[in-house]
Scaffold this motif. Structure first.
Motif, PDB file in Angstrom:
ATOM      1  N   TRP A  27       0.842  -1.193   0.000  1.00 22.03           N
ATOM      2  CA  TRP A  27       0.000   0.000   0.000  1.00 22.03           C
ATOM      3  C   TRP A  27       0.872   1.235   0.000  1.00 22.03           C
ATOM      4  CZ3 TRP A  27      -4.255  -1.451   4.131  1.00 22.03           C
ATOM      5  CH2 TRP A  27      -5.002  -2.509   3.622  1.00 22.03           C
ATOM      6  N   ALA A  65       0.814   2.520   5.604  1.00 19.71           N
ATOM      7  CA  ALA A  65       1.431   2.375   4.288  1.00 19.71           C
ATOM      8  C   ALA A  65       2.642   1.458   4.367  1.00 19.71           C
ATOM      9  CB  ALA A  65       1.840   3.738   3.761  1.00 19.71           C
ATOM     10  N   ASP A  66       2.930   0.789   3.236  1.00 22.38           N
ATOM     11  CA  ASP A  66       4.110  -0.074   3.173  1.00 22.38           C
ATOM     12  C   ASP A  66       5.146   0.484   2.222  1.00 22.38           C
ATOM     13  OD1 ASP A  66       2.518  -2.199   4.459  1.00 22.38           O
ATOM     14  OD2 ASP A  66       1.492  -2.138   2.534  1.00 22.38           O
ATOM     15  N   GLU A  87      10.018   7.226   8.767  1.00 24.60           N
ATOM     16  CA  GLU A  87      10.143   6.611  10.086  1.00 24.60           C
ATOM     17  C   GLU A  87       8.780   6.270  10.680  1.00 24.60           C
ATOM     18  OE1 GLU A  87      12.502   9.510  11.966  1.00 24.60           O
ATOM     19  OE2 GLU A  87      14.388   8.658  11.268  1.00 24.60           O
ATOM     20  N   MET A  89       6.359   5.004   9.060  1.00 26.64           N
ATOM     21  CA  MET A  89       5.802   3.809   8.433  1.00 26.64           C
ATOM     22  C   MET A  89       6.262   2.574   9.179  1.00 26.64           C
ATOM     23  SD  MET A  89       6.323   4.998   4.524  1.00 26.64           S
ATOM     24  CE  MET A  89       6.617   3.384   3.877  1.00 26.64           C
ATOM     25  N   PRO A  90       5.374   1.589   9.342  1.00 22.40           N
ATOM     26  CA  PRO A  90       5.776   0.371  10.035  1.00 22.40           C
ATOM     27  C   PRO A  90       6.557  -0.567   9.123  1.00 22.40           C
ATOM     28  CG  PRO A  90       3.447   0.278   9.503  1.00 22.40           C
ATOM     29  CD  PRO A  90       3.945   1.596   9.011  1.00 22.40           C
ATOM     30  N   GLU A  91       7.460  -1.333   9.710  1.00 22.51           N
ATOM     31  CA  GLU A  91       8.211  -2.337   8.950  1.00 22.51           C
ATOM     32  C   GLU A  91       7.275  -3.466   8.544  1.00 22.51           C
ATOM     33  OE1 GLU A  91      11.270  -2.534   7.981  1.00 22.51           O
ATOM     34  OE2 GLU A  91      12.385  -1.063   9.153  1.00 22.51           O
ATOM     35  N   PRO A  92       7.524  -4.198   7.488  1.00 22.09           N
ATOM     36  CA  PRO A  92       8.509  -3.944   6.441  1.00 22.09           C
ATOM     37  C   PRO A  92       8.044  -2.842   5.504  1.00 22.09           C
ATOM     38  CG  PRO A  92       7.247  -5.908   5.955  1.00 22.09           C
ATOM     39  CD  PRO A  92       6.772  -5.421   7.281  1.00 22.09           C
ATOM     40  N   LYS A  93       8.971  -1.969   5.119  1.00 24.20           N
ATOM     41  CA  LYS A  93       8.604  -0.859   4.256  1.00 24.20           C
ATOM     42  C   LYS A  93       9.569  -0.745   3.095  1.00 24.20           C
ATOM     43  CE  LYS A  93      10.663   1.861   7.930  1.00 24.20           C
ATOM     44  NZ  LYS A  93      10.349   2.790   9.001  1.00 24.20           N
TER      45      LYS A  93
END
Lengths: 156, 548, 340
Positions: A27, A65-66, A87, A89-93
């Motif tokens: 996303w 969002a990824d 920063e 955004m959550p992992e995995p990105k």
């Protein structure tokens, strides 16, 4: 040996199950900086429909969002904000640097207020050349990123 | 009379002009120079301290539109340059106010023209000219801690600069926000942007809310400030052309046009007829693309994604036509100084005619969607009303001004290229609200279609590039201010050439969205957040053009 | 005695599992369907890479969200923040227990069915407020406040519009309400409450859309204004739970419309035919119910693809000045007609 087993299983699971799923649901963040953002929008619209088809859904908040598509010139004034968004955004990105400006500063390379490339502030997975890149080029980048994820080439 | 005679002896053949006569008789030798540059262009040169009386007099004699304030650093002196346009007289006067370079201070024009606010802040930021009496003289595009003023000649840029960790803090530009107030009404500060779905790029709005009502809006810009005006000084005239595309990237042909017109005027080049016609066709196509994009983005802000998709679908038709001539989808770089890059391909005119036939059919869908949609009408009607007097005072131009019932269009008032040959209506709406701004742009699409049709009918054969343009462009010494009606409003390029170099000595872009955005806080306060979003969308901004 | 209790517990458990299973499957399918339908309205294709016709898209989304990093903002009210999605999810499930998808196919045939449903459904506002407050984000807070205002103003017309039906049937149980709609005129035209209570249907439909928070009433999370509203700060699994809850509302709301106004699992001609077929009867009933539900769902998606978002003050004034008087008028008319 016994201690390592769960990790091995988890890694296997991650590779076999989740890395199969992730390429189809990257996303992207609703985030455009400059000219390339217009082409990014065009890529998502009727003629190309390259985002929905690949299961990509624009999210307005970085928390959900990824994928960050850095579409446009990063100015020094914007750079701290870009970094913060990344920063948040959550992992995995993943990051796609779209256009010359995001690769190296593009036609504004000698300006006093332009950051020469997104990779100076955030790690980039795929670079898309062009000024601006055509939608087809962006689609190619998405496919390349999908391949990278599937093959487990994204190191975190 | 005596002065006039001495002037005509001094150099070029002087055209008599009644305004210049009155000016000279009123101000005498406080006027360093007063002349007619060309038709509809006057120039007055004064000392910095005489600015206020001269401008006051000019305002009294009908110069009601402050088009632009900029400045030039001549190394031995500074000049603050003012461009005033008179809607009633149809003339532009350029005032060069000379200032000492070590202490460039001049009176602020804010008491006379409210439009001066943002222009002066920008000139202060870029050149370090201090405007006495300005209510809020802070840096605008660059952060407060930035050292130096980039458009001064002694400001050196580095060819490549690494982004340093320590720099980030300075660039971060925190705003001193009066903390969530107590006072009589409890307010909350909501920071919208720079990344927000409806800021159309990287604008930032610091809004003070009382409940959902917007009490105060402070737009903060400069997040896409790429220093284009400084880059221009390091590029040749041809090399700078592609960068004009990238300022207003939604309507790049019109940016090309404004720039090449300016350079051509400096050089005195005449463009072949066919090229002129094609330029008109291309820029009207571009206007259609821009307005379709506006409709699409407006729909997206209202939560109607279908409109967004439809707008882009129709826009693709224009992009196809553009791609056929230039090979690019977005930034065409197709116009050249002295003409076009090349002639249009075979069959292109038929494709355009086909487009002229198809688009109105498609647009009737939009009419049904918007004007029969009660929710849409209710959301836009009576929202963000901009009074015509205020609009003129704030320097608002283009569709936004016409939506307030002021029938002003550079294409008609100050014709450039060959626009005086076409028959078209200057679309106006009386209401001045968001709906009117939407309607004006919607109806302008049809006017553009009319212009394209006329241009196609008269399109002559022949060359598309003037043979008089040398390979190395080195225009004679001079200044030019070329205005055009871009889709968003009055777009102007102010170019100073020193006659020696192959790159502009100074280049200033007067961008329409910059001035239109400066009016936004004036009419959007007092309404609720959803209204503010549609109000903001109705400005039709492009950050690349605002920040440059 | 013990066996009796055991049977009850077992039956309850089966019911709970069935409800969750039914809802989950529908939600998964809905997320795919919504994207496809909207895409078609947009003249696009929609997801078509993950599996045939993109049918595996929801699975991929689920798997991804399951393994996303879970971010808790530093300044969040941790307890409230973490609890909110769970509460949202649970309260979204509860109303489904009292909606039957076939005669007797109901998790809990509560006597006060309709009342229970509205009561429990309105609790989900609590979860939204918790999320809004707990996130410590201004966008979330504004979204949460909007939700509270919106559900307050639409709860009342929603309940009032059901009074007419309850008065006609004389029962609050959803089973009884559906049973009351089984008759037909001339064997073809069904005696559904949409024909008895057209006014109530309009009010109920509008109110239920507002309760679901969908376009044109999607103010609590309107993207162009409030980024993502109350779930702006939520990521990964917690966000997925909010999404899940939202789609469950979608399913439950449509199911409620079908139950109250569209005759539930009854369809003229077909229903009487399968009356004596044993187990097959239930299958047909479920099929009819689900089909009707999807018609409603499709209409709602269609609305989403067609309308723009309204403004917060319009929404509230429409609720109080438009729907409420209509609902009250409906109650009066029904009362007068019934007493004659």
């Amino acid at each position: 040996m016994e201690v390592k087993l769960p990790n091995v299983i988890l890694t296997k699971l991650d590779r076999l199950v989740f890395d199969r799923a992730r390429p189809y649901t990257m996303w992207p963040l609703t985030f455009g900086l400059a000219c390339c953002a217009i082409e990014m929008m065009a890529t998502g619209c009727s003629r190309y429909d390259a985002f929905e088809r690949f299961g990509m859904l624009f999210r307005a908040t970085p928390r959900q969002a990824d994928l960050m598509i850095v579409a446009g010139t990063i100015t020094k004034k914007m750079a701290p904000n870009v970094r913060r968004l990344y920063e948040q955004m959550p992992e995995p990105k993943y990051v796609i640097a779209m256009g010359e400006c995001a690769i190296c500063g593009g036609p504004f390379y000698d300006s006093y207020s332009v950051v020469n490339g997104a990779d100076q502030i955030i790690p980039v997975d795929v670079y898309v050349p062009g000024c601006p890149p055509r939608p087809e080029t962006l689609i190619d980048a998405i496919v390349k990123l999908q391949k990278k994820i599937r093959e487990g080439k994204i190191k975190r | 009379m005596a002065e006039e005679k001495s002037q005509s002896e001094a150099g070029e053949e002087q055209v008599r002009h009644e305004l210049i006569d009155t000016l000279t008789s009123k101000f005498g030798d406080r006027l360093l120079e007063a002349r007619v540059q060309r038709e509809r262009r006057l120039q007055v040169r004064i000392r910095g301290e005489d600015l206020l009386p001269v401008v006051e007099f000019l305002k009294g004699s009908g110069f009601d539109h402050l088009s632009c304030i900029s400045g030039v650093d001549y190394e031995d002196r500074m000049e603050a340059v003012y461009h005033l346009w008179s809607y009633s007289r149809g003339e532009l006067v350029q005032i060069n106010a000379e200032l000492p370079r070590d202490k460039p201070e001049i009176d602020s024009l804010v008491p006379l023209y409210r439009a001066a606010d943002w222009h002066e802040r920008e000139a202060y930021d870029m050149l370090g000219i201090v405007f006495r009496g300005h209510p809020n003289l802070k840096r605008m595009l660059l952060p407060e801690g930035f050292e130096g003023h980039p458009l001064r000649k002694d400001f050196k840029t580095k060819p490549m600069s690494w982004y340093l960790e320590g720099e980030a803090e300075m660039w971060e530009t925190p705003v001193e926000i009066e903390q969530d107030g107590e006072g009589e009404i409890e307010t909350m500060v909501l920071n919208i942007g720079p990344q927000h779905p409806s800021t159309h790029g990287v604008a930032r709005l610091v809004t003070t809310l009382s409940g959902e009502t917007v009490v105060k809006i402070e737009p903060i810009i400069g997040y896409l400030h790429r220093g284009v005006e400084k880059i221009a000084e390091n590029r040749t005239y041809q090399q700078f052309l592609p960068l004009t595309d990238r300022t207003d990237y939604i309507s790049s042909i019109t940016n090309n046009l404004a720039y090449v017109l300016a350079v051509e005027e400096l050089m005195g080049v005449r463009v072949p007829e066919r090229a002129e016609y094609l330029r008109v066709i291309l820029s009207e196509l571009q206007r259609i693309a821009n307005h379709l994009m506006f409709i699409a983005a407006f729909g997206a802000d209202l939560g109607a994604w279908t409109v967004m998709m439809y707008g882009f679908r129709e826009r693709e038709m224009v992009l196809d036509l553009m791609e056929q001539v230039s090979g690019q989808r977005l930034l065409y770089n197709f116009l050249r100084i002295g003409g076009l890059k090349e002639d249009v391909p075979e069959g292109w005119t038929e494709a355009v005619r086909n487009f002229l036939r198809v688009l109105p059919e498609r647009l009737s869908d939009y009419e049904t969607y918007f004007f029969n949609n009660e929710i849409f009408i209710k959301r836009c009607e009576g929202v963000g009303v901009l009074e015509p007097e205020l609009a003129i005072e704030l320097g608002v131009t283009g569709p936004m001004l016409r939506a307030s019932g002021v029938a002003r269009d550079v294409r008609r008032d100050d014709p450039y290229s060959i626009y005086d040959r076409f028959d078209f209506e200057v679309v106006t709406e009386e209401a001045g609200d968001t709906l009117a701004r939407f309607k004006v742009r919607f109806r302008e699409i049809f006017e553009s279609l009319r212009i394209i049709e006329q241009a196609l009918d008269d399109l002559p054969e022949g060359e598309v590039r003037s043979p008089d343009v040398p390979k190395v462009i080195r225009p004679p010494k001079g200044e030019v201010y070329s205005r055009i009606e871009a889709p968003k409003g009055e777009l102007a390029y102010y170019i100073v050439s020193d006659g020696k170099s192959t790159s502009p000595y100074r280049l200033k872009i007067r961008s329409p969205a910059f001035c239109n955005l400066s009016a936004f806080p004036h009419y959007a306060t007092g309404e609720i957040i959803p209204d503010m979003i549609v109000n903001f969308a109705s400005v039709d901004i492009v950050m690349g053009e605002i920040d440059r | 005695m013990v066996e009796d209790l055991l049977m009850k517990v077992l039956r309850g458990l089966v019911g709970v599992v069935a409800v969750i299973l039914f809802l989950s499957l529908n939600v998964l399918f809905l997320t795919w369907m919504e994207r496809k339908v909207i895409a078609r309205i947009h003249v696009r294709y929609g997801p078509n890479r993950a599996g045939p016709y993109g049918l595996l898209q929801p699975i991929a989304d689920m798997l991804k969200l399951l393994t996303k990093e879970d971010i808790v903002p530093e300044k969040a009210d941790k307890l409230v923040y973490n609890l909110a999605p769970v509460v949202a999810f649970l309260f979204a499930l509860l109303p489904a227990a009292a909606i039957g998808i076939g005669s007797g196919l109901i998790a809990a045939d509560v006597g006060v069915g309709v009342l229970y449903i509205t009561a429990v459904a309105s609790l989900s506002t609590l979860a939204v407020l918790m999320a809004a407050w707990g996130s410590n984000n201004k966008y979330s807070l504004l979204g949460g406040m909007r939700t509270a205002a919106q559900s307050l103003s639409y709860e009342i017309p929603l309940v009032l519009s059901m009074i007419g039906i309850v008065a006609i049937v004389g029962s609050l149980s959803t089973q009884d309400i559906v049973a009351a709609q089984s008759q037909t005129w001339f064997g073809i035209i069904p005696k559904w409450f949409i024909f008895y209570q057209p006014l109530a249907f309009i009010v109920f439909f509008a109110a239920v859309v507002a309760e679901m928070g969908r376009i044109p009433f999607d103010l609590p999370e309107s993207e162009s204004e409030l980024v993502a509203g109350f779930h702006t700060e939520y990521s990964g699994m917690k966000f997925a739970m909010f999404m899940f809850a939202e789609y469950i509302h979608f399913v439950v709301g449509s199911a409620l419309v079908v139950t109250l106004f569209l005759g539930g699992w009854h369809l003229p001609v077909i229903s009487p035919m399968v009356e004596n077929l044993g187990m097959l009867k239930y299958l047909v009933q479920v099929a009819i119910f689900v089909a009707k539900m999807y018609v409603i769902i499709f209409v709602l998606m269609w609305v989403r693809g067609t309308l723009t978002r309204t403004k917060v003050d319009h929404v509230l004034s429409f609720g109080w000045k438009g729907l409420l008087p209509l609902a009250l008028a409906n109650v009066v008319i029904t009362g007068v007609v019934l007493s004659i």
